[in-house]
Motif scaffolding. Structure first.
Motif, short mmCIF file in Angstrom:
data_model
loop_
_atom_site.label_atom_id
_atom_site.label_comp_id
_atom_site.label_asym_id
_atom_site.label_seq_id
_atom_site.Cartn_x
_atom_site.Cartn_y
_atom_site.Cartn_z
N GLU A 9 -6.62 -2.89 4.95
CA GLU A 9 -6.15 -3.86 5.53
C GLU A 9 -6.38 -4.17 7.05
O GLU A 9 -6.11 -5.25 7.47
CB GLU A 9 -4.66 -1.85 6.30
CG GLU A 9 -4.00 -2.93 6.64
CD GLU A 9 -2.75 -2.09 7.55
OE1 GLU A 9 -2.01 -2.32 7.89
OE2 GLU A 9 -2.31 -1.10 6.94
N SER B 199 -1.21 3.76 3.06
CA SER B 199 -1.43 3.50 4.61
C SER B 199 -2.20 4.69 5.57
O SER B 199 -2.98 4.16 6.89
CB SER B 199 -0.43 2.34 5.46
OG SER B 199 0.56 3.81 4.94
N TYR C 43 3.63 -7.30 5.20
CA TYR C 43 3.37 -5.81 4.71
C TYR C 43 4.68 -5.22 3.80
O TYR C 43 5.47 -5.07 4.43
CB TYR C 43 2.47 -4.96 6.09
CG TYR C 43 2.14 -5.34 5.88
CD1 TYR C 43 0.38 -4.67 6.73
CD2 TYR C 43 1.91 -6.34 7.98
CE1 TYR C 43 0.00 -5.33 7.19
CE2 TYR C 43 0.71 -6.94 8.73
CZ TYR C 43 -0.45 -6.46 8.08
OH TYR C 43 -1.72 -7.05 9.11
N SER D 175 0.37 -1.09 -0.03
CA SER D 175 -0.28 -0.28 -0.28
C SER D 175 0.58 1.19 0.00
O SER D 175 1.98 1.39 0.83
CB SER D 175 -1.17 0.19 1.16
OG SER D 175 -1.38 0.98 1.43
N LEU E 77 4.31 -0.68 3.05
CA LEU E 77 3.59 -0.03 3.09
C LEU E 77 4.79 1.50 3.28
O LEU E 77 4.93 1.66 4.11
CB LEU E 77 2.86 0.28 4.87
CG LEU E 77 2.05 -1.37 5.09
CD1 LEU E 77 1.62 -0.90 6.74
CD2 LEU E 77 0.54 -1.61 4.23
N GLN F 279 -6.82 2.47 5.55
CA GLN F 279 -6.80 1.17 6.74
C GLN F 279 -7.63 0.00 7.14
O GLN F 279 -7.22 -0.67 7.74
CB GLN F 279 -6.99 2.03 8.03
CG GLN F 279 -5.88 3.21 7.91
CD GLN F 279 -6.11 4.48 8.85
OE1 GLN F 279 -6.64 4.79 9.32
NE2 GLN F 279 -4.76 5.30 9.11
#
Length: 337
Positions: free
Chosen positions: A203, A194, A220, A191, A222, A200
């Motif tokens: 996620e 984030s 992840y 992403s 991010l 969010q």
């Protein structure tokens, strides 16, 4: 005093909102006696006179809506805008397009500029900076006036206004189920958004589902900045077993596909990729990206319909509504059949 005595100047000096100052000058029962006295004393001292021309302008119908977007590089907002404009035209309304470029101050300035009666209402997707700062007094200024406000996609949960959104969290959960059925066990969330509420939520939906599936692993990538994102993604794909990447925005999806090609990873045989937003870039990538379709044009149409009904008072009971559209997974070339 050198400053022109406007409501905004009075509000700044008293550290109050302009709507509070306006109500105090009108002897509104919502305002305390103490505040009314403070406001009226300063107004008298500064020689404030109400702008009757502006008040007259505010009270007439303009048949125009201000649409405040955080950016337009993303196809998603362009498609939403098409939906808004098409529906507005059907009702003989015009739209004014404002681009905040992810800036809280620009967004706030646009709201102040058009709150003088130039438009009948606002359609807004919050800027990244507005969400990061969690400052939304300019939205309350709209709600405390006679103007209407409908937010879409990037919304403020604590704000009591109408909102049109998609099922971001639930869609994330469904993606995990989809990949699990395909036999994938090592998932990666990628992403560049984030810090945004939509990122969010997606996620959170993914993590919640993975937490309830002990056989699954989740990692992840991010990162907002492209170069750092690509480096982190490369490290992840090289050093960790990764069966599938769920990209939470179109930028991260395109970059993931490009990085996989660069590393000679076969897509979708060895790596499946799913990307949010049914964008033009996703459609014309090779292989075509499997995407989560947010039905952006329909979202735009529903957003205008809601603000139109608020303006025309078509609802028997005026209640704040949150309308959620269900997303659809469009299987293309980056997921296995």
């Amino acid at each position: 005093m050198n400053q022109k005595p406007t409501l905004k100047v009075l509000a700044e000096k008293l550290q109050l909102s302009t709507s509070t100052v306006s109500k105090a000058l009108k002897d509104s029962a919502e305002i305390s006696v103490e505040t009314k006295v403070r406001v009226k004393e300063l107004a008298k001292l500064m020689g404030y006179r109400p702008n009757t021309a502006a008040a007259s302008l505010r009270n007439r119908e303009t048949r125009t809506i201000a649409v405040v977007l955080p950016e337009i590089i993303n196809d998603f907002f362009g498609q939403v805008l098409m939906g808004i404009e098409e529906e507005a035209s059907q009702h003989n309304y015009k739209i004014v397009i404002c681009i905040s470029n992810e800036s809280y101050l620009k967004e706030k300035d646009y709201v102040e500029m058009f709150s003088n009666g130039a438009v009948d209402g606002f359609i807004i997707a919050a800027s990244m900076e507005t969400q990061e700062l969690n400052k939304y007094e300019h939205y309350n200024e709209i709600l405390n006036s006679d103007l209407k406000l409908v937010m879409f996609d990037r919304v403020i949960d604590d704000l009591d206004c109408d909102k049109i959104i998609v099922d971001d969290a639930a869609s994330g959960s469904r993606l995990v189920d989809f990949l699990k059925k395909k036999g994938d066990r090592n998932l990666c969330v990628a992403s560049t958004i984030s810090k945004l509420s939509v990122g969010q939520l997606r996620e959170q939906g993914i993590k919640l589902k993975v937490d309830n599936c002990p056989e699954l692993n989740l990692q992840y990538v991010l990162e907002e900045e492209d170069e750092r994102f690509m480096q982190q993604l490369e490290d992840t794909l090289k050093n960790n077993k990764t069966d599938a990447v769920i990209a939470l925005d179109q930028r991260s999806g395109i970059m993931t596909l490009n990085k996989a090609k660069e590393l000679n990873i076969k897509v979708p045989q060895d790596l499946q990729i799913i990307c949010y937003s049914n964008s033009t870039m996703a459609k014309y990538s090779y292989p075509q990206l499997t995407v989560v379709d947010q039905h952006s044009k329909e979202l735009g149409k529903k957003t205008f319909t809601r603000i139109f009904n608020l303006m025309k008072n078509k609802d028997e009971v005026q209640v704040t509504r949150i309308h959620t559209l269900k997303t659809t997974l469009l299987e293309r070339g980056t997921t296995r059949k």
